[in-house]
Design an enzyme around this catalytic site. Sequence first.
Site, PDB file in Angstrom:
ATOM      1  CG  ASP A 109      12.054  -5.797  -2.272  1.00 21.79           C
ATOM      2  OD1 ASP A 109      11.781  -5.593  -1.615  1.00 21.79           O
ATOM      3  OD2 ASP A 109      13.053  -5.233  -2.452  1.00 21.79           O
ATOM      4  CG  ASP A 168       9.335  -0.582  -0.032  1.00 19.50           C
ATOM      5  OD1 ASP A 168       9.195   1.264   1.713  1.00 19.50           O
ATOM      6  OD2 ASP A 168       9.435   0.487  -0.485  1.00 19.50           O
TER       7      ASP A 168
END
Length: 391
Positions: A109, A168
């Site tokens: 991330d 994502d």
Amino acid sequence: MKRSIYFFLLLLGPVAFAQTPLNVDKEFAFAAKQYELMLKSHPDTTKFPQSTKPDGSPDDRKSDWWCSGFFGGSLWHIYERTKAPVWKEAAHKWTMAVAKEQYNTGTHDLGFMLYCPFGNGYRLTKNPIYPPILLTGAKSLSTRFDPKVGVIKSWNKFQNYTYPVIIDNMMNLEFLFWASRVSGNKAFYNLSVTHADNTIKNHYRPDYSSYHVVCYNPDGTVAAKKTAQGYADNSAWARGQAWGLYGFTVMYRETKDKKYLDFARHIADFYLNHPNLPADKIPYWDFNAPNIPNEERDASAGAITASALLELCTYGGPSAKTYYQSAVKMLESLSSPAYKANLGENNNFILKHSVGHKPQKSEVDTPIIYADYYYLEALLRYDALRKKPGF
Ligand code: GLY
């Protein structure tokens, strides 16, 4: 009598039936006031605004949480609009608060965590201390790419699988393209293209909806296609569709390869033409959630999609106008009292009604920091487009 009513309606028509025009100044004035309160309630930069707990109290997280960069990033959006030094100072402070994550190789991330705050900060200020932090972060992120598998590993484990990749992850590639440009290291570019191509191959269904999680074997073959945050393995989790749309739009921006543009358009068309997309264009948390219309909406998916469409529409094509108008509708909905908080309420977040992880009953119908981030980004994009001829 009839004639006079008709005449009256005719006069009233444009006022009565026109959609409320978005007022970007007004929305940013509100955002600034709300975030002044957020800054006051968050004096400690190790506690990042994230959401609201079930008991209604603020849910703060540490810098190693995947969302830690969104608060600094949102402050940069407010600085971009206001140009007021006070926002630059606050944004810098909350950006530096994430700096130690540049060494974090345990998460995929880092695009969210580092590029949202440092990337926006560098774009707006050219502060020379930001690029080295970003470049270290890009190296950390790229350690999660195994060329034999051909994708960046998202999580270290999911169920019994050891190489899970979530849709994502497409959102991290913008960061790596930046790193490639600035460092001259083409490896960042190449691995992003490989990741995107394998995502097209393995993550998407024939209708251009996306799985959430694809679990890979060490040789790059697919072991399983699953969901973590969606309703079912075969469902279209709303935020996942938004991440993919945004990610492939960026792929076209960065490579100019038309195949990514076509792909992003297909994803947009799946989303916008879906029979379960409500009239206000803010989706339910999953397009296939079982109890629609009695399911929660996900404002975050709406905000991410609005922002992505406002870029996609700039690349022309027969649907450009539809993309633009749909994005404006999404922003109008989000700016209405149905989704936008009152001043001082909602634990000082701007938007209400997002869904983080419904299967785990976490962040269900709450504010979430990334909804605010992409909403503000979309407002800035909308305003920039409105000033361009032809829009
Ligand atoms: N896993 C990131 C998200 O909730 O969208």
